[in-house]
Design a protein around this motif. Structure first.
Motif, mmCIF file in Angstrom:
data_model
loop_
_atom_site.group_PDB
_atom_site.id
_atom_site.type_symbol
_atom_site.label_atom_id
_atom_site.label_comp_id
_atom_site.label_asym_id
_atom_site.label_seq_id
_atom_site.Cartn_x
_atom_site.Cartn_y
_atom_site.Cartn_z
ATOM 1 N N UNK A 42 0.832 -1.198 0.000
ATOM 2 C CA UNK A 42 0.000 0.000 0.000
ATOM 3 C C UNK A 42 0.871 1.253 0.000
ATOM 4 N N UNK A 43 1.968 1.215 0.729
ATOM 5 C CA UNK A 43 2.884 2.343 0.779
ATOM 6 C C UNK A 43 3.478 2.611 -0.605
ATOM 7 N N UNK A 44 3.840 1.560 -1.312
ATOM 8 C CA UNK A 44 4.380 1.716 -2.667
ATOM 9 C C UNK A 44 3.328 2.316 -3.600
ATOM 10 N N UNK A 45 2.090 1.840 -3.497
ATOM 11 C CA UNK A 45 0.999 2.384 -4.327
ATOM 12 C C UNK A 45 0.769 3.860 -4.022
ATOM 13 N N UNK A 46 0.764 4.200 -2.739
ATOM 14 C CA UNK A 46 0.534 5.586 -2.355
ATOM 15 C C UNK A 46 1.689 6.487 -2.789
ATOM 16 N N UNK A 47 2.899 5.960 -2.769
ATOM 17 C CA UNK A 47 4.049 6.725 -3.242
ATOM 18 C C UNK A 47 3.909 7.019 -4.738
ATOM 19 N N UNK A 48 3.460 6.021 -5.485
ATOM 20 C CA UNK A 48 3.217 6.209 -6.915
ATOM 21 C C UNK A 48 2.142 7.270 -7.137
ATOM 22 N N UNK A 49 1.101 7.224 -6.313
ATOM 23 C CA UNK A 49 0.009 8.189 -6.412
ATOM 24 C C UNK A 49 0.519 9.607 -6.135
ATOM 25 N N UNK A 50 1.376 9.750 -5.141
ATOM 26 C CA UNK A 50 1.948 11.067 -4.827
ATOM 27 C C UNK A 50 2.758 11.571 -6.022
ATOM 28 N N UNK A 51 3.554 10.688 -6.608
ATOM 29 C CA UNK A 51 4.345 11.078 -7.782
ATOM 30 C C UNK A 51 3.447 11.522 -8.931
ATOM 31 N N UNK A 52 2.352 10.787 -9.158
ATOM 32 C CA UNK A 52 1.406 11.153 -10.216
ATOM 33 C C UNK A 52 0.789 12.521 -9.941
ATOM 34 N N UNK A 53 0.376 12.735 -8.708
ATOM 35 C CA UNK A 53 -0.250 14.011 -8.340
ATOM 36 C C UNK A 53 0.740 15.169 -8.485
ATOM 37 N N UNK A 54 1.991 14.926 -8.159
ATOM 38 C CA UNK A 54 3.014 15.959 -8.306
ATOM 39 C C UNK A 54 3.215 16.308 -9.779
ATOM 40 N N UNK A 55 3.244 15.283 -10.615
ATOM 41 C CA UNK A 55 3.382 15.490 -12.058
ATOM 42 C C UNK A 55 2.186 16.279 -12.610
ATOM 43 N N UNK A 56 0.985 15.934 -12.147
ATOM 44 C CA UNK A 56 -0.216 16.661 -12.580
ATOM 45 C C UNK A 56 -0.162 18.127 -12.154
ATOM 46 N N UNK A 57 0.328 18.366 -10.945
ATOM 47 C CA UNK A 57 0.451 19.736 -10.457
ATOM 48 C C UNK A 57 1.456 20.514 -11.294
ATOM 49 N N UNK A 58 2.569 19.887 -11.624
ATOM 50 C CA UNK A 58 3.572 20.558 -12.446
ATOM 51 C C UNK A 58 3.019 20.903 -13.824
ATOM 52 N N UNK B 3 -7.089 28.114 -10.996
ATOM 53 C CA UNK B 3 -8.085 27.201 -10.438
ATOM 54 C C UNK B 3 -7.657 25.746 -10.587
ATOM 55 N N UNK B 4 -7.056 25.418 -11.725
ATOM 56 C CA UNK B 4 -6.584 24.058 -11.958
ATOM 57 C C UNK B 4 -5.384 23.749 -11.051
ATOM 58 N N UNK B 5 -4.525 24.721 -10.860
ATOM 59 C CA UNK B 5 -3.375 24.547 -9.969
ATOM 60 C C UNK B 5 -3.854 24.269 -8.550
ATOM 61 N N UNK B 6 -4.851 25.026 -8.108
ATOM 62 C CA UNK B 6 -5.374 24.847 -6.751
ATOM 63 C C UNK B 6 -5.974 23.455 -6.571
ATOM 64 N N UNK B 7 -6.719 22.975 -7.561
ATOM 65 C CA UNK B 7 -7.314 21.638 -7.482
ATOM 66 C C UNK B 7 -6.230 20.556 -7.436
ATOM 67 N N UNK B 8 -5.236 20.716 -8.275
ATOM 68 C CA UNK B 8 -4.149 19.719 -8.307
ATOM 69 C C UNK B 8 -3.334 19.754 -7.015
#
Length: 135
Positions: free
Chosen positions: A75-91, A100-105
């Motif tokens: 689960x920790x590995x999956x959540x780490x992947x999710x954090x990486x994905x969310x960071x990429x989306x924010x960038x 508005x999109x930046x705030x949501x991301x």
């Protein structure tokens, strides 16, 4: 009066370290089921009592802290992947420059990081439990 408050405060402060740490792993599952079972019995909910009793029997018979640790590692590995994905989306959103999109991301990234940190704490407690049992 102030002396009493000071003595009570000192008593609570000294009693703090004596309080047991919350249960982890199979013990936590068992405690949660026992609590839910007593609640179901208090409300005369026979079907819920039967289901909870079966779950409790299964936990007592089959629960393994080592297996729970492996699940937590996954689960920790999956959540780490999710954090990486969310960071990429924010960038990507920052490149687009839409506030508005930046705030949501950013909100989604914060939520993913909070879940990851929570699982890290849980994982650490499980690892300590498993390590202490193996010594």
């Amino acid at each position: 009066m102030n002396k009493r408050i000071a003595v009570l405060a000192l008593g609570f402060w000294l009693a703090g370290p004596v309080v047991a740490a919350p249960a982890v792993g199979c013990a936590a599952k068992r405690d949660a089921l026992v609590s839910a079972l007593s609640e179901a019995r208090a409300h005369d909910n026979d079907r819920q009592v039967a289901g909870l009793q079966e779950a409790l029997n299964n936990v007592e018979a089959y629960c393994d802290d080592g297996a729970l640790l492996k699940e937590s590692d996954s689960k920790l590995a999956e959540l780490n992947t999710k954090v990486d994905e969310r960071l990429s989306e924010l960038q990507s959103a920052r490149v687009e420059g839409k506030p508005d999109k930046i705030a949501k991301k950013q909100t989604k990234l914060d939520e993913a990081q909070a879940k990851y940190q929570q699982e890290q704490i849980h994982n650490g407690a499980l690892r300590a439990l498993v390590d202490s049992k193996s010594k």
